[in-house]
Design a protein around this motif. Sequence first.
Motif, short mmCIF file in Angstrom:
data_model
loop_
_atom_site.label_atom_id
_atom_site.label_comp_id
_atom_site.label_asym_id
_atom_site.label_seq_id
_atom_site.Cartn_x
_atom_site.Cartn_y
_atom_site.Cartn_z
N ALA A 8 -13.25 -16.70 41.74
CA ALA A 8 -13.70 -16.10 40.49
C ALA A 8 -15.18 -15.75 40.56
O ALA A 8 -15.66 -14.81 39.94
N PRO A 11 -15.26 -12.26 43.71
CA PRO A 11 -13.96 -11.67 43.97
C PRO A 11 -14.00 -10.75 45.17
O PRO A 11 -14.99 -10.07 45.43
N TRP A 69 -4.21 -6.29 39.11
CA TRP A 69 -4.64 -7.24 38.09
C TRP A 69 -3.87 -8.56 38.20
O TRP A 69 -4.42 -9.64 38.12
N GLY A 73 -6.74 -10.21 40.06
CA GLY A 73 -7.62 -10.44 38.93
C GLY A 73 -8.17 -9.17 38.31
O GLY A 73 -8.08 -8.07 38.88
N GLN A 75 -11.25 -8.16 37.71
CA GLN A 75 -12.42 -7.53 38.33
C GLN A 75 -12.00 -6.42 39.29
O GLN A 75 -12.45 -5.28 39.19
#
Length: 351
Positions: A8, A11, A69, A73, A75
């Motif tokens: 996190a 990324p 996504w 994720g 980003q």
Amino acid sequence: MLLAPVSAAEPGLQLQPWVWWVTIGVASAVLVFDVLAIRSRPHRPSTRELTIALGVYVGAAVLFGLGMWWWAGGQLAGEFFAGWLTEYSLSVDNLFIFILIMARFAVPERLQQFALMVGIIIAIVLRGIFIAVGAAAINNFSWIFYIFGAFLIYTAVRLAREGESDDDEYEESRFMRAMERRFPATQEYDGTRLFTVRGGKRLATPLFFVILALGTTDLLFALDSIPAIYGLTKEPYIVLVANLFALMGLRQLYFLIGGLLTKLVYLSLGLAVLLAFIGVKLLLHALHENELPFINGGEPLDVPEIPIWLSLVAIVVILGVTTVASLWRTRRHPEEIGEEVGPRRGPDDAP
């Protein structure tokens, strides 16, 4: 696994090599199928055919972004959507030149789809080389972001100065003039053939030069678009896929929105703002990771960086305002719209 767990805090994609090969293989298969299908039946595609194909490409891009996504994720998904929208908007600008090239060579309407398809394939190959070179430069030279950022701002200023000026003629490059001198040619088209035999001599057809012009012209546009997307993501895989989705839907856009292009009177200004925004983002990133000894003693500067969500919002707003303002002006001043541009009939097309 498709990719390793993503941190996190930092990324990034940890892709297995087979993901690259599958992506390239699927894209190649789609392109080869398109070329063979178009070559077997050259025609001007119907609106229904174009709408379905474009819907498939856009839908596939959206599904890919949602999949990104899910697996990697928000980003990286945001980086993909921002890159895809940017490449698509810059590709629309390409259509003006494509239309002028078709008119310059008087390409029959039934052959334009094939010419576009092969030209796009050439563009994809050339952009792939640019993407690889850009990735290598970024990995080895952090200061390259200064160059990318400055180049985008320079391009933005040039676009803004051009403003609403329209070029209604295609000017051949030195490369194209050299190719025309190098290859003896006939003036008549011979279906989808790039070369034909006349009087016992092998000659190039005009379609050969059309495809060269389309492919090399897009290469010039890549000088803007590749640095621009690297301003939104440092992931070469995302850069590649965003370019694939943007270019593979370009043929349908050419036929669908040709008449609309005359109404996008603020397109150059909108793209100038977009490129300037990404250029500033790149310069801020370069300062944040500065290693140049003559700037702050080679130490990074504590400057704010533009997050990807803000970039995505800015891109959508810029493109939306550009479109709405253009349509508003052309509705208020219809006399300012010149001759409608779009796919034109060549001499071999039936009336």
